[in-house]
Design an enzyme around this catalytic site. Structure first.
Site, PDB file in Angstrom:
ATOM      1  N   TYR A  27       0.869  -1.144  -0.162  1.00 43.07           N
ATOM      2  CA  TYR A  27      -0.048  -0.254  -0.083  1.00 43.07           C
ATOM      3  C   TYR A  27       0.834   1.256   0.036  1.00 43.07           C
ATOM      4  O   TYR A  27       0.533   2.243  -1.087  1.00 43.07           O
ATOM      5  CB  TYR A  27      -0.894  -0.037   1.187  1.00 43.07           C
ATOM      6  CG  TYR A  27      -1.831   1.227   1.498  1.00 43.07           C
ATOM      7  CD1 TYR A  27      -2.822   1.533   0.451  1.00 43.07           C
ATOM      8  CD2 TYR A  27      -1.540   2.221   2.415  1.00 43.07           C
ATOM      9  CE1 TYR A  27      -3.598   2.727   0.450  1.00 43.07           C
ATOM     10  CE2 TYR A  27      -2.174   3.394   2.397  1.00 43.07           C
ATOM     11  CZ  TYR A  27      -3.305   3.766   1.619  1.00 43.07           C
ATOM     12  OH  TYR A  27      -3.851   4.670   1.497  1.00 43.07           O
ATOM     13  N   THR A  44     -13.909   6.458   6.354  1.00 47.35           N
ATOM     14  CA  THR A  44     -14.301   5.759   5.205  1.00 47.35           C
ATOM     15  C   THR A  44     -14.081   4.178   5.296  1.00 47.35           C
ATOM     16  O   THR A  44     -13.376   3.782   6.453  1.00 47.35           O
ATOM     17  CB  THR A  44     -13.857   6.146   3.781  1.00 47.35           C
ATOM     18  OG1 THR A  44     -12.545   5.688   3.894  1.00 47.35           O
ATOM     19  CG2 THR A  44     -14.020   7.858   3.713  1.00 47.35           C
ATOM     20  N   LYS A 100       1.312   4.320  -3.060  1.00 45.93           N
ATOM     21  CA  LYS A 100       1.054   5.938  -2.675  1.00 45.93           C
ATOM     22  C   LYS A 100       2.208   6.475  -3.029  1.00 45.93           C
ATOM     23  O   LYS A 100       2.157   7.506  -3.284  1.00 45.93           O
ATOM     24  CB  LYS A 100       0.648   5.875  -1.312  1.00 45.93           C
ATOM     25  CG  LYS A 100      -0.840   5.306  -0.959  1.00 45.93           C
ATOM     26  CD  LYS A 100      -1.592   6.202  -1.486  1.00 45.93           C
ATOM     27  CE  LYS A 100      -3.077   5.734  -1.698  1.00 45.93           C
ATOM     28  NZ  LYS A 100      -4.171   6.344  -2.501  1.00 45.93           N
TER      29      LYS A 100
END
Ligand code: GTP
Ligand code: MG
Length: 684
Positions: free
Chosen positions: A205, A242, A209
């Site tokens: 991850y 979220t 990014k």
């Protein structure tokens, strides 16, 4: 070793997470700025069906953008579209299928989008996965790397030509790529980008990014080198509540709710949680809807000498052909000709009034030139005031004809302002928002233009002329407005002709030695004027007209009528008190005048009486005199009559005596005849 390369990325990621969390806790919470409307612009938001993507799509649609939600679930996407539509958003929203895990799907999406022949102003690379179990995208790439980075990389590159074509140097297109603070701890393993030797979801991850941030920087460098009107931006949204955080470790999951509560509360308000959706978040939207429904009105006054290019500039500004009449130079006085048009752009209706000064500057007496303009502006204020003061007002459907912007056309002499320009602007600066423009700026060289602008501004300042300043207190537009205030007056060129430049038709003026492009910022300031007047400051111009210029007119007018806010002792007085005082004053005045009139009446009556008595006396005198004369005359006549009567008597007597005498003599004669006859008969 294996353990280290597995644990280290986890530790790094959670450490960064804690840092961001602390930063958000102890810093000012984010408030959404008021953004200018974006009507007619188009945006693509990947992953726009939920979370941050949905909020982004929703806000862009509210600003009037045409938003394409790109997502891999049609059902979710269509539901998002429906929800945004139900809120009554300004812009159009639609769903297009895009599966970022498949580079083939990315190409298909771009193909479908391009077939729509839409421009593209904003591309939001939002979609992403976080900490998902090991898996591969369609072409075999590791899922984080494939979806977060490669999918967006390809999408951006395939859409770059659209973004370049849709941007303008004063309004660039944007690529907004959702990154994260975790890129700081990302490690690019060039030998094993797919993490095949030792897979760590956390490492994958962070790596994806970091790749996105590097791509953003690289893209910006390429764009800058090519001079394209596009910007490439990376955004770190911080901690956001979220579904992306669903794959966090269990303790982090447990802490999610209380942390979210702490982070997203308003520090000044007493929090009261609602148990469901109430709907007041749509208040700003209701306002927008109401205004859109009512429509807007905007009135421009063009002041400039005959033939200076007023009508051409208006046509160019609004990209249409208004009714134009050529004026003669022999007008005895300035006339103001107002024409109103109903315009529509997207679903916004604008009632535009263009007022032209016909014959301005053509009179010998220059006062004749500006006074009519001043009177016209005052008349519009007066009409509005009268409507406001009515008992039954209908301001909601009143056609407001007050002038919102005054474009003052300065002749491109390169020399200085004419005295008429200075006098007119001075007379108008407290009544209207003046925006000076140098007309026909293509007739003056660049260096002369620069000096001319400086000269004009210094002359305006030294003569105390207040021109309209683009507002700088609103932080969303303060930068651009400050810059524009520095380049006033705008040097403009207008044209109704179109010339082919490259493979595009553009508004331009063509000369034997070259072409002046109206919308080219290197050629003139037309685009800046349009941006400032229409796109950025139209509402401020309307507001300034109402709150500053009209307010001044209204205040002076009411003061003239005797209304004040304070009494002579500076104590506030209400309208009722002012009315009572005025009424009292009026009644006292009336009484005084009545008394004055009464006294005047008595005086006049006396005067008349004396006059009459005098006249009577005179008449009496005349009468007496006449009477005397009459009696004298009468006695004379009597005398005369008496003497005549005497004469008549004497005459009658004489006559009688004469008749008697005559009778006797006749008798004697008759006797004598008889005797004679007898004698004669005796002889016979
Ligand atoms: N060189 C040059 N000519 C221009 C420009 N704008 C307009 N013209 C020309 O100037 C002439 C007059 O333009 P108009 O727009 O009719 O001027 P106006 O001020 O509306 O004229 P009246 O309404 O009659 O006072 C036309 O021939 C235009 O083509 C410009 O920016 N540069
Ligand atoms: Mg004209």
């Amino acid at each position: 070793m294996w353990l280290l390369s597995f644990i280290l990325p986890i530790l790094r990621l959670y450490l960064v997470g804690v840092k961001v969390l602390l930063y958000q806790l102890f810093n000012k919470s984010f408030t959404l700025p008021v953004l200018p409307t974006q009507n007619g612009r188009v945006a693509i938001v990947t992953g726009g069906a939920r979370g941050m993507g949905y909020e982004t799509a929703r806000h862009l649609a509210r600003l009037g953008m045409h938003v394409v939600i790109a997502g891999n679930s049609e059902e979710e996407g269509l539901q998002a579209v429906k929800k945004i539509h139900e809120e009554g958003s300004e812009g159009k929203v639609e769903f297009l299928f895009l599966h970022l895990c498949s580079l083939k799907s990315v190409r298909q999406f771009v193909h479908r989008f391009k077939a729509r022949a839409l421009p593209l102003h904003v591309l939001v690379n939002n979609a992403g996965v976080m900490l998902v179990p090991e898996g591969t995208a369609e072409e075999g790439f590791e899922l984080h790397f494939g979806l977060n980075y490669l999918g967006h990389f390809l999408l951006t590159n395939l859409l770059l030509d659209k973004l370049k074509r849709s941007g303008r140097h004063d309004a660039c297109s944007r690529v907004v790529t959702m990154s994260s603070a975790t890129h700081y701890v990302g490690r690019l393993d060039m030998e094993d980008l797919q993490g095949r030797s030792c897979y760590s979801a956390h490492g994958a991850y962070s790596q994806s990014k970091l790749a996105l941030v590097l791509f953003t920087y690289h893209l910006q460098e390429k764009i800058t080198a090519g001079g394209f009107p596009v910007t490439s931006n990376a955004v770190d949204p911080g901690m956001v509540d979220t579904d992306l955080y669903n794959n966090l470790c269990i303790p982090a999951q447990a802490a999610k709710k209380p942390v979210a509560k702490m982070l997203f509360r308003d520090k000044n308000a007493r929090p009261l949680s609602l148990s469901g959706h109430v709907g007041f978040d749509s208040l700003p939207h209701q306002l927008v809807n109401k205004s859109t429904c009512q429509g807007f009105c905007f009135n421009i006054l063009c002041i400039g000498e005959t033939g200076i290019g007023k009508s051409t500039l208006m046509d160019t500004l609004f990209n249409t052909n208004f009714e134009n009449f050529e004026s003669s130079h022999f007008e005895p006085k300035v006339k103001l000709r107002a024409q109103t048009y109903d315009l529509q752009e997207s679903n916004v209706r604008l009632k535009l009034t263009i007022v032209n000064t016909v014959g301005f500057g053509d009179q010998m007496n220059k006062q004749e030139s500006y006074q009519h303009v001043v009177d016209y502006i005052d008349t519009q204020f007066e009409s509005y005031l009268q409507e406001e003061l009515k008992i039954k007002r209908s301001l909601h459907n009143y056609h407001d004809s007050r002038i919102h912007a005054c474009l003052y056309f300065i002749a491109p002499s390169g020399h200085s302002l004419k005295s008429l320009d200075l006098v007119t602007m001075k007379k108008l600066d407290s009544k209207v928002n003046i925006i000076p423009v140098i007309a026909k700026a293509d007739t003056i060289s660049k260096s002369e233009l620069h000096k001319f602008k400086i000269k004009i501004m210094s002359e305006l300042v030294s003569n105390g002329v207040q021109i309209y300043q683009f507002p700088t207190d609103d932080e969303t537009v303060s930068k651009i407005n400050t810059a524009m205030n520095g380049i006033l007056p705008f040097a403009v060129v207008g044209s109704s002709e179109e010339v082919k430049i490259g493979n595009k038709m553009v508004k331009a003026r063509q000369y034997p030695w070259g072409v002046v492009q109206v919308e080219n910022e290197n050629h003139c300031d037309f685009v800046k004027l349009r941006e400032m007047l229409i796109c950025v400051n139209m509402e401020d111009l309307r507001e300034q007209t109402h709150t500053r210029h009209y307010e001044l007119y209204r205040r002076c007018k009411l003061e003239e009528m005797g209304f004040t806010d304070t009494n002579p002792e500076s104590k506030p007085v209400s309208l009722q008190e002012t009315y009572e005082a005025k009424r009292h004053e009026f009644l006292g005045d009336l009484q005084r005048r009545e008394e004055e009139m009464r006294q005047m009446f008595v005086q006049r009556v006396k005067e008349k009486e004396t006059e009459l008595k005098e006249a009577e006396r005179e008449l009496q005198g005349k009468f007496e005199q006449l009477k005397r004369l009459h009696s004298e005359e009468k006695s004379k006549l009597d005398e005369k009559r008496r003497s005549l009567e005497d004469e008549i008597n004497t005459f009658s007597k004489k006559k009688t005596a004469a008749e008697l005498l005559q009778g006797q003599s006749f008798n004697t004669n008759a006797n004598l005849k008889k005797d004679k006859d007898r004698k004669n008969s005796g002889f016979m």
